[in-house]
Design a protein around this motif. Structure first.
Motif, PDB file in Angstrom:
ATOM      1  N   ALA A  73     -32.094 140.412  19.582  1.00  0.00           N
ATOM      2  CA  ALA A  73     -30.934 139.900  20.303  1.00  0.00           C
ATOM      3  C   ALA A  73     -29.797 139.577  19.341  1.00  0.00           C
ATOM      4  N   ALA A  74     -30.152 139.052  18.157  1.00  0.00           N
ATOM      5  CA  ALA A  74     -29.116 138.747  17.166  1.00  0.00           C
ATOM      6  C   ALA A  74     -28.454 140.022  16.655  1.00  0.00           C
ATOM      7  N   LEU A  75     -29.233 141.081  16.478  1.00  0.00           N
ATOM      8  CA  LEU A  75     -28.652 142.355  16.040  1.00  0.00           C
ATOM      9  C   LEU A  75     -27.716 142.933  17.093  1.00  0.00           C
ATOM     10  N   ASP A  76     -27.990 142.630  18.365  1.00  0.00           N
ATOM     11  CA  ASP A  76     -27.109 143.085  19.443  1.00  0.00           C
ATOM     12  C   ASP A  76     -25.934 142.147  19.671  1.00  0.00           C
ATOM     13  N   ALA A  77     -25.819 141.106  18.815  1.00  0.00           N
ATOM     14  CA  ALA A  77     -24.719 140.127  18.904  1.00  0.00           C
ATOM     15  C   ALA A  77     -24.705 139.423  20.261  1.00  0.00           C
ATOM     16  N   ALA A  78     -25.891 139.139  20.795  1.00  0.00           N
ATOM     17  CA  ALA A  78     -25.976 138.427  22.071  1.00  0.00           C
ATOM     18  C   ALA A  78     -25.623 136.965  21.882  1.00  0.00           C
ATOM     19  N   SER A  79     -24.897 136.408  22.829  1.00  0.00           N
ATOM     20  CA  SER A  79     -24.541 134.994  22.759  1.00  0.00           C
ATOM     21  C   SER A  79     -25.759 134.126  23.052  1.00  0.00           C
ATOM     22  N   ARG A  80     -25.647 132.828  22.726  1.00  0.00           N
ATOM     23  CA  ARG A  80     -26.758 131.918  22.984  1.00  0.00           C
ATOM     24  C   ARG A  80     -27.082 131.848  24.470  1.00  0.00           C
ATOM     25  N   TRP A  81     -26.059 131.862  25.305  1.00  0.00           N
ATOM     26  CA  TRP A  81     -26.278 131.803  26.741  1.00  0.00           C
ATOM     27  C   TRP A  81     -27.010 133.053  27.232  1.00  0.00           C
ATOM     28  N   THR A  82     -26.624 134.210  26.715  1.00  0.00           N
ATOM     29  CA  THR A  82     -27.295 135.457  27.082  1.00  0.00           C
ATOM     30  C   THR A  82     -28.741 135.456  26.612  1.00  0.00           C
ATOM     31  N   VAL A  83     -28.976 134.983  25.389  1.00  0.00           N
ATOM     32  CA  VAL A  83     -30.342 134.916  24.866  1.00  0.00           C
ATOM     33  C   VAL A  83     -31.192 134.002  25.735  1.00  0.00           C
ATOM     34  N   PHE A  84     -30.612 132.879  26.164  1.00  0.00           N
ATOM     35  CA  PHE A  84     -31.383 131.940  26.991  1.00  0.00           C
ATOM     36  C   PHE A  84     -31.772 132.581  28.318  1.00  0.00           C
ATOM     37  N   TRP A  85     -30.791 133.227  28.997  1.00  0.00           N
ATOM     38  CA  TRP A  85     -31.053 133.777  30.325  1.00  0.00           C
ATOM     39  C   TRP A  85     -31.870 135.062  30.283  1.00  0.00           C
ATOM     40  N   LYS A  86     -31.689 135.873  29.232  1.00  0.00           N
ATOM     41  CA  LYS A  86     -32.338 137.186  29.194  1.00  0.00           C
ATOM     42  C   LYS A  86     -33.632 137.204  28.381  1.00  0.00           C
ATOM     43  N   VAL A  87     -33.798 136.235  27.487  1.00  0.00           N
ATOM     44  CA  VAL A  87     -34.974 136.239  26.614  1.00  0.00           C
ATOM     45  C   VAL A  87     -35.834 134.996  26.832  1.00  0.00           C
ATOM     46  N   THR A  88     -35.241 133.819  26.619  1.00  0.00           N
ATOM     47  CA  THR A  88     -36.037 132.593  26.621  1.00  0.00           C
ATOM     48  C   THR A  88     -36.597 132.268  27.996  1.00  0.00           C
ATOM     49  N   LEU A  89     -35.719 132.212  28.994  1.00  0.00           N
ATOM     50  CA  LEU A  89     -36.171 131.808  30.332  1.00  0.00           C
ATOM     51  C   LEU A  89     -37.186 132.784  30.928  1.00  0.00           C
ATOM     52  N   PRO A  90     -36.977 134.109  30.851  1.00  0.00           N
ATOM     53  CA  PRO A  90     -38.025 135.014  31.359  1.00  0.00           C
ATOM     54  C   PRO A  90     -39.355 134.856  30.618  1.00  0.00           C
ATOM     55  N   SER A  91     -39.299 134.578  29.321  1.00  0.00           N
ATOM     56  CA  SER A  91     -40.538 134.405  28.560  1.00  0.00           C
ATOM     57  C   SER A  91     -41.250 133.114  28.927  1.00  0.00           C
ATOM     58  N   LEU A  92     -40.525 132.146  29.468  1.00  0.00           N
ATOM     59  CA  LEU A  92     -41.108 130.861  29.846  1.00  0.00           C
ATOM     60  C   LEU A  92     -41.467 130.808  31.330  1.00  0.00           C
ATOM     61  N   ARG A  93     -41.466 131.955  32.017  1.00  0.00           N
ATOM     62  CA  ARG A  93     -41.664 131.951  33.464  1.00  0.00           C
ATOM     63  C   ARG A  93     -43.002 131.312  33.838  1.00  0.00           C
ATOM     64  N   ARG A  94     -44.059 131.662  33.141  1.00  0.00           N
ATOM     65  CA  ARG A  94     -45.377 131.098  33.466  1.00  0.00           C
ATOM     66  C   ARG A  94     -45.428 129.601  33.168  1.00  0.00           C
ATOM     67  N   THR A  95     -44.849 129.211  32.053  1.00  0.00           N
ATOM     68  CA  THR A  95     -44.822 127.785  31.716  1.00  0.00           C
ATOM     69  C   THR A  95     -43.987 127.010  32.720  1.00  0.00           C
ATOM     70  N   LEU A  96     -42.876 127.579  33.130  1.00  0.00           N
ATOM     71  CA  LEU A  96     -42.021 126.940  34.122  1.00  0.00           C
ATOM     72  C   LEU A  96     -42.765 126.750  35.438  1.00  0.00           C
ATOM     73  N   LEU A  97     -43.482 127.784  35.864  1.00  0.00           N
ATOM     74  CA  LEU A  97     -44.257 127.671  37.098  1.00  0.00           C
ATOM     75  C   LEU A  97     -45.338 126.604  36.960  1.00  0.00           C
ATOM     76  N   LEU A  98     -46.001 126.565  35.804  1.00  0.00           N
ATOM     77  CA  LEU A  98     -47.043 125.558  35.581  1.00  0.00           C
ATOM     78  C   LEU A  98     -46.471 124.154  35.662  1.00  0.00           C
ATOM     79  N   VAL A  99     -45.333 123.929  35.004  1.00  0.00           N
ATOM     80  CA  VAL A  99     -44.714 122.604  35.023  1.00  0.00           C
ATOM     81  C   VAL A  99     -44.339 122.198  36.445  1.00  0.00           C
TER      82      VAL A  99
END
Length: 284
Positions: free
Chosen positions: A181-207
């Protein structure tokens, strides 16, 4: 058969601690029973009485309202703290310990702390407002403010475990994804919505599922902080069950209310799981 010998102790303990009380609760709900025994089978009369009881509907409404006041803010705050403290630094470790420390307190200590903060006569908030020339706000006695007071208390108390679950989930995300994502010059907001949040989907559901089950059973805060008042404005379903069983000695009716709560928790949990599964299928 050899495998059964290994799991038999667990199965026996599971049956004794969970299945036996569950079956007993169903049997009690079909009887007119008090603390002194002498149960008499009455069929579904307790459940029919529940459907006619305005206190039951009020308690269910209060429980759902306070759960909605707690679960979304708690999840968002816990995720924000996890994102901020997911660092291998001494300061982050200290703050993780500070935010998690409230989770180890008993509900009695938590309610004493927040009664000291919110009490309209000598609480910290009241003293600060009086010093500013304003009238204290009756957080614990106003019908419209008691549920928010319970929600605030519970969020402060419960923030530690969801935060740690999110931190554990964040640490499972491969670093290569963030490097790409850094090589693609993605912003922090884009990284959060496109990388972090989808990767945390199972944890989010568990919580969300854990907090839903926990907050639908909210009891200690309502009993110790507001005693269900004023006029039942903060009486939750578990507090109603407690008052029915140990205040009015109607164990059969209390068991019926407890079974209704059990079905509500199962239904809400399954609905959340179904919605999450549908969303995952839609993205796939």
């Amino acid at each position: 058969m050899e495998g059964l010998g290994f799991v038999a102790p667990f199965l026996l303990l599971y049956a004794f601690l969970l299945l036996y009380p569950l079956i007993n609760g169903i049997v009690f709900s079909l009887e007119r029973l008090d603390l002194f025994g002498g149960g008499r089978f009455i069929g579904l009369e307790n459940y029919a009485q529940l459907l006619r009881d305005p206190l039951f509907y009020q308690a269910i409404g209060n429980t759902l309202k306070v759960a909605l006041m707690i679960i979304p803010p708690l999840t968002i705050i816990a995720l924000a703290l996890a994102l901020a403290l997911n660092r291998a630094t001494r300061e982050a470790s200290i703050f993780r310990g500070i935010f998690f420390s409230s989770s180890v307190l008993s509900v009695t200590i938590v309610t004493l702390i927040w009664r000291f903060v919110l009490a309209p006569d000598a609480g910290l908030v009241a003293e600060a407002m009086q010093a500013a020339g304003r009238q204290p706000i009756p957080f614990l006695s106003h019908p419209q403010l008691t549920l928010p007071a319970l929600a605030l208390t519970t969020i402060w108390w419960s923030i530690g475990l969801p935060m740690m679950l999110f931190i554990a989930g964040l640490q499972q995300i491969p670093g290569e994804i963030y490097e790409a994502a850094a090589l693609d010059a993605a912003s922090r907001w884009t990284v959060f919505w496109k990388v972090t949040l989808p990767s945390l989907r199972r944890t989010l559901l568990l919580v969300i599922m854990l907090q839903t089950a926990a907050q639908l059973q909210l009891f200690g805060q309502a009993q110790l902080l507001t005693a269900g008042g004023p006029g039942g404005a903060s009486r939750t379903i578990v507090l109603l069950i407690y008052e029915t069983a140990f205040g009015r000695w109607e164990l059969g009716y209390a068991a019926a209310a407890a079974n209704a709560l059990f079905l509500l928790i199962v239904a809400v949990t399954l609905l959340q799981y179904w919605v999450s599964s549908r969303n995952q299928e839609g993205r796939a």
